[in-house]
Design an enzyme around this catalytic site. Structure first.
Site, PDB file in Angstrom:
ATOM      1  N   LYS A 115     -70.871  97.874  16.480  1.00 27.14           N
ATOM      2  CA  LYS A 115     -69.940  98.629  17.306  1.00 27.14           C
ATOM      3  C   LYS A 115     -70.593  99.851  17.935  1.00 27.14           C
ATOM      4  O   LYS A 115     -70.228 100.254  19.036  1.00 27.14           O
ATOM      5  CB  LYS A 115     -68.719  99.067  16.482  1.00 27.14           C
ATOM      6  CG  LYS A 115     -67.738  97.946  16.188  1.00 27.14           C
ATOM      7  CD  LYS A 115     -66.387  98.526  15.827  1.00 27.14           C
ATOM      8  CE  LYS A 115     -65.381  97.447  15.466  1.00 27.14           C
ATOM      9  NZ  LYS A 115     -64.117  98.019  14.982  1.00 27.14           N
ATOM     10  N   LYS A 223     -67.788  85.056  17.217  1.00 24.49           N
ATOM     11  CA  LYS A 223     -66.448  84.880  16.648  1.00 24.49           C
ATOM     12  C   LYS A 223     -65.377  85.214  17.690  1.00 24.49           C
ATOM     13  O   LYS A 223     -65.613  86.007  18.605  1.00 24.49           O
ATOM     14  CB  LYS A 223     -66.271  85.679  15.356  1.00 24.49           C
ATOM     15  CG  LYS A 223     -66.197  87.142  15.517  1.00 24.49           C
ATOM     16  CD  LYS A 223     -65.709  87.808  14.217  1.00 24.49           C
ATOM     17  CE  LYS A 223     -65.405  89.263  14.551  1.00 24.49           C
ATOM     18  NZ  LYS A 223     -64.666  89.991  13.584  1.00 24.49           N
ATOM     19  N   LYS A 226     -60.815  90.175  19.708  1.00 20.70           N
ATOM     20  CA  LYS A 226     -59.944  90.912  20.627  1.00 20.70           C
ATOM     21  C   LYS A 226     -60.746  91.563  21.739  1.00 20.70           C
ATOM     22  O   LYS A 226     -60.222  91.836  22.808  1.00 20.70           O
ATOM     23  CB  LYS A 226     -59.283  92.075  19.879  1.00 20.70           C
ATOM     24  CG  LYS A 226     -58.270  91.708  18.856  1.00 20.70           C
ATOM     25  CD  LYS A 226     -57.977  92.939  17.986  1.00 20.70           C
ATOM     26  CE  LYS A 226     -57.069  92.594  16.839  1.00 20.70           C
ATOM     27  NZ  LYS A 226     -57.036  93.635  15.820  1.00 20.70           N
TER      28      LYS A 226
END
Ligand code: AMP
Ligand code: TRP
Length: 361
Positions: A115, A223, A226
């Site tokens: 991230k 994966k 969102k």
């Protein structure tokens, strides 16, 4: 001292549309756990703001995630459903854990590295401390069972490390205050010492079932997420029937037909993913699905998968829309859940403060 009781805790970030991965990997399993254990389910809004959230979007998403839980069958009356920031004990305990956890532990977290990306200096301090807040979420209730997807395994190991270090560093105080619980009661795998006591349990991750890692419909190596910029990569819980069918029709596959056994899925990540989704939605194994569809081309399999996905997901989407039409009722549910959560968490905080030596009388 009585043993730790099995208690389930899990959380989802209100950071965007919930998708099929969240549903199959998390929410649906939570619904099933409700039958056997007391459960707490948390909309982790404080985790969400470790990266920028538009305030108005955040408010809407907290309600949307709550509606998705309720629509999927979470029982907010029998169990506890709340948003994290309404229970200040989470942040308070996280601070104490920030002083227990080591910087090196946080630096090793792969989610932080992913991230934060290349510009690590510019990541928020909260993003680095994220796992410490997650440990606080779980341990504020001394929860023993945490159902999550594969991606959260490392964070749960860190939760165990924090619990173990706390139990170790404060062992004498825990004992003197009579707050110790036998660690054998939660099946402490590392210790063969029957007399070992601790204040926090060593939490067990529940990562099981065919759907712990649902992959992107556009790339079988990533994966479903969102944050993927392509909406075609995921099925959102709010997608209507046409959109679900379209996304499955356009899902990436290889030219071969379906194998007749799971081992034939090796090296075919997109095929493996679609078969896994079908198996999870149908509550059957991949082997059973392949016995039925082996040798058939994707042009035949995809429409059947699309019908199944619509059949399972559209009632949830309809129910979500109904619930979202009354935001005041959602807010009442969250307030009520937070009140009941606080009654538990405040007792933990008061114990922890007295163990650590923070005057609190
Ligand atoms: P998040 O979307 O990161 O807040 O994740 C909420 C829950 O859904 C966590 O338990 C995740 O492990 C799970 N989850 C997220 N994405 C997937 C996925 N693609 N497959 C399976 N589980 C997932
Ligand atoms: N970090 C988890 C995720 O992104 C969400 C989460 C926060 C959580 N606190 C938790 C999950 C406590 C389980 C238990 O998926």
């Amino acid at each position: 001292m009585t043993a730790f009781k099995p208690l389930v805790f899990s959380g989802v970030q209100p950071t965007g549309n919930l998708h099929l991965g969240n549903y199959l990997g998390a929410i649906r399993r939570w619904v099933a756990l409700q039958a056997d254990h007391p459960c707490l389910f948390c909309v982790v809004d404080l985790h969400a703001i470790t990266v920028w959230q538009e305030p108005a979007d955040l408010e809407r998403q907290i309600r949307e995630v709550t509606a998705a839980f309720l629509a999927s069958g979470i029982d907010a009356k029998k169990h506890i459903l709340f948003n994290q920031s309404r229970v200040p004990e989470h942040a308070e305990l996280a601070w104490i854990f920030n002083c227990i956890a080591r910087l090196g532990w946080m630096n090793r977290m792969t989610q932080f590295k992913d991230k934060a990306g290349k510009d690590r200096e510019n990541a928020s301090l909260g993003l680095l401390a994220y796992p410490s807040l997650m440990a606080a979420d779980i341990l504020a209730y001394r929860a023993t069972l945490v159902p999550v997807g594969e991606d959260q395994k490392q964070h749960l190991e860190l939760t165990r490390d924090i619990a173990a270090k706390f139990n170790h560093d404060f062992a004498d105080r825990i004992h003197d205050k009579g707050l110790g619980v036998p660690m054998t009661s939660i099946g402490d795998r590392e210790s063969d010492d029957d007399t070992a006591q601790g204040y926090f349990p060593l939490t067990e991750p529940l990562i099981e079932g065919p759907a712990t890692r649902i992959m992107s419909l556009k790339d079988g190596s990533k994966k479903m997420s969102k944050s993927d910029p392509s909406d075609l990569s995921r099925i959102n819980l709010t997608d209507d029937a046409d959109t679900i069918s379209k996304k499955i029709r356009k899902a990436k596959t290889d030219p071969a037909s379906l194998p007749s056994e799971p081992k034939g899925l090796a090296g075919r990540p997109e095929a493996d993913n679609l078969v896994g989704i079908y198996a999870a939605l149908a509550d059957r194994t991949k082997a059973e699905i392949l016995t039925e569809f082996g040798g058939r081309p994707f042009s035949e399999f995809k429409p059947v998968l699309a019908d199944l996905a619509v059949e399972k997901l559209s009632p949830i989407a309809d129910e979500m829309r109904r619930i979202l039409a009354d935001p005041a009722e959602i807010d009442r549910t969250l307030r009520d859940g937070a009140e009941r959560a606080r009654a538990i968490a405040s007792q933990t905080l008061s114990d922890v403060k007295s163990i650590v030596g923070l005057l609190n009388n």
